[in-house]
Design a protein around this motif. Structure first.
Motif, short mmCIF file in Angstrom:
data_model
loop_
_atom_site.label_atom_id
_atom_site.label_comp_id
_atom_site.label_asym_id
_atom_site.label_seq_id
_atom_site.Cartn_x
_atom_site.Cartn_y
_atom_site.Cartn_z
N UNK A 1 13.74 -40.85 -18.76
CA UNK A 1 13.23 -39.53 -19.12
C UNK A 1 12.00 -39.59 -20.02
N UNK A 2 11.71 -40.76 -20.55
CA UNK A 2 10.55 -40.92 -21.44
C UNK A 2 9.27 -40.97 -20.61
N UNK A 3 8.22 -40.33 -21.10
CA UNK A 3 6.94 -40.32 -20.39
C UNK A 3 6.49 -41.75 -20.09
N UNK A 4 5.91 -41.98 -18.90
CA UNK A 4 5.51 -43.34 -18.53
C UNK A 4 4.66 -44.05 -19.57
N UNK A 5 3.78 -43.33 -20.25
CA UNK A 5 2.92 -43.94 -21.25
C UNK A 5 3.71 -44.54 -22.40
N UNK A 6 4.87 -43.95 -22.71
CA UNK A 6 5.67 -44.38 -23.85
C UNK A 6 6.96 -45.11 -23.45
N UNK A 7 7.24 -45.17 -22.17
CA UNK A 7 8.53 -45.70 -21.73
C UNK A 7 8.72 -47.15 -22.13
N UNK A 8 7.67 -47.95 -22.05
CA UNK A 8 7.80 -49.36 -22.43
C UNK A 8 8.22 -49.52 -23.87
N UNK B 1 16.94 -57.05 -15.40
CA UNK B 1 17.16 -55.87 -14.58
C UNK B 1 16.12 -54.79 -14.82
N UNK B 2 16.54 -53.62 -15.30
CA UNK B 2 15.61 -52.50 -15.43
C UNK B 2 14.47 -52.74 -16.41
N UNK B 3 14.65 -53.67 -17.35
CA UNK B 3 13.59 -53.94 -18.30
C UNK B 3 12.52 -54.88 -17.79
#
Length: 332
Positions: A67-74, A104-106
């Motif tokens: 749910x976090x914006x792509x710019x901040x997801x990392x 996995x997802x990370x």
């Protein structure tokens, strides 16, 4: 609904969002135009940590991170990796949460999840560091890039212990990370350089002055951290980045090195914001795709242990620096 134990972990271990604001930390960059943008980054880390420290199932954490914006997801993944590393340590080093997350997802955020492990290291006694980095399978740049965990450790120490690490410039005590205690302080300094970008609010003249205040022998690693943060986190217009390159002088290739790693990490995650494209273009003179090609073309082999003088990670960094070394333009 999370179990009671997870709720207790969250309440006891999760920092307050206000605790990472520049004003609360007393940073000189608190009033900078980019301060609010930059503050959203450690706040995203805290959100990821909160989810990772509380919830039992990886699926629950992953869906929240999505749910976090792509710019901040990392950055949120950084926090989740930090939480999982802490939980694995609390399990006597027998936990597997960190390994499952990174494999996995990370995986698209592998550069940042390494850094998140470093954040955990900053909160754990050194006796618990031995098994904190899992043995990863089918993960690119492993174990070469695991030095980013030490970078994360240095960043955390500079951000939360600014007086000792930045103002007093206390050196880092060596630790045999991948068997190379001699390189540990250098990798930590690279994280300090990233922290200086935040502490001084992405203001190029103040960041450059902060780097110059350190001993000459430490400045190259600090500049590479500045380049990585300036590109990945952003907060500075093109003319300011150009001024930064001039201020770096003989260390301009260090800025390009940091920008190259930032561009590589952004592209791997599948989202390159405009400020990251700008950072790569100004600090390296090429595109993000060009920078990634450079990094890939000179990468060390996975089983390369390096040399007596340098670990494989530093050999890779040196090859990238060599590519970008060029005559430095003089300020008028």
């Amino acid at each position: 609904m999370p179990p009671i134990l997870g709720t207790l972990r969250r309440l006891v271990l999760t920092p307050k969002l206000r605790a990472v604001t520049f004003a609360r930390r007393g940073f000189p960059g608190a009033s900078a135009p980019a301060a609010e943008h930059l503050e959203s980054i450690p706040q995203s880390v805290i959100c990821g940590f909160e989810w990772g420290i509380e919830h039992r199932e990886l699926w629950d954490v992953e869906r929240r991170l999505a749910t976090v914006a792509p710019e901040l997801r990392g950055f949120a993944y950084e926090g989740a990796a930090m939480a999982f590393a802490v939980r694995d340590a609390m399990a006597g080093g027998k936990g597997t949460r960190t390994k499952v997350l990174l494999e996995g997802p990370g995986l698209p955020h592998i550069f940042l999840t390494y850094i998140g492990i470093g954040f955990a290291m900053a909160r754990l006694p050194r006796v618990l560091w031995r098994g904190i980095m899992p043995d990863l399978e089918n993960v690119p740049f492993f174990p070469t890039m695991s030095w980013l965990a030490v970078d994360g450790y240095g960043f955390d120490r500079a951000y939360f212990h600014t007086r000792k690490v930045v103002d007093e410039q206390q050196p880092f005590k060596p630790y045999p990370w991948t068997g190379r205690p001699d390189y540990f302080p250098r990798a930590a300094d690279q994280g300090v350089g990233r922290a200086l970008w935040f502490i001084h609010g992405a203001l190029p003249d103040r960041v450059a002055a902060a780097v110059a205040a350190f001993p000459q022998a430490r400045q190259a690693d600090l500049w590479s951290g500045v380049g990585l943060a300036a590109t990945f986190a952003g907060g500075c217009p093109a003319d300011g980045l150009a001024d930064l390159t001039v201020a770096a002088g003989e260390h301009a290739a260090e800025l390009a090195l940091g920008a190259t790693f930032a561009g590589t990490a952004r592209l791997a995650a599948g989202h390159v914001p405009e400020h990251s494209r700008l950072g790569v273009e100004v600090l390296t003179g090429g595109s993000v795709e060009d920078a990634v090609t450079v990094a890939a073309s000179v990468a060390v082999e996975a089983d390369d242990a390096g040399t007596e003088e340098s670990p494989a990670y530093e050999l890779w960094r040196e090859r990238i620096r060599d590519h970008f070394r060029r005559p430095v333009s003089k300020a008028a």
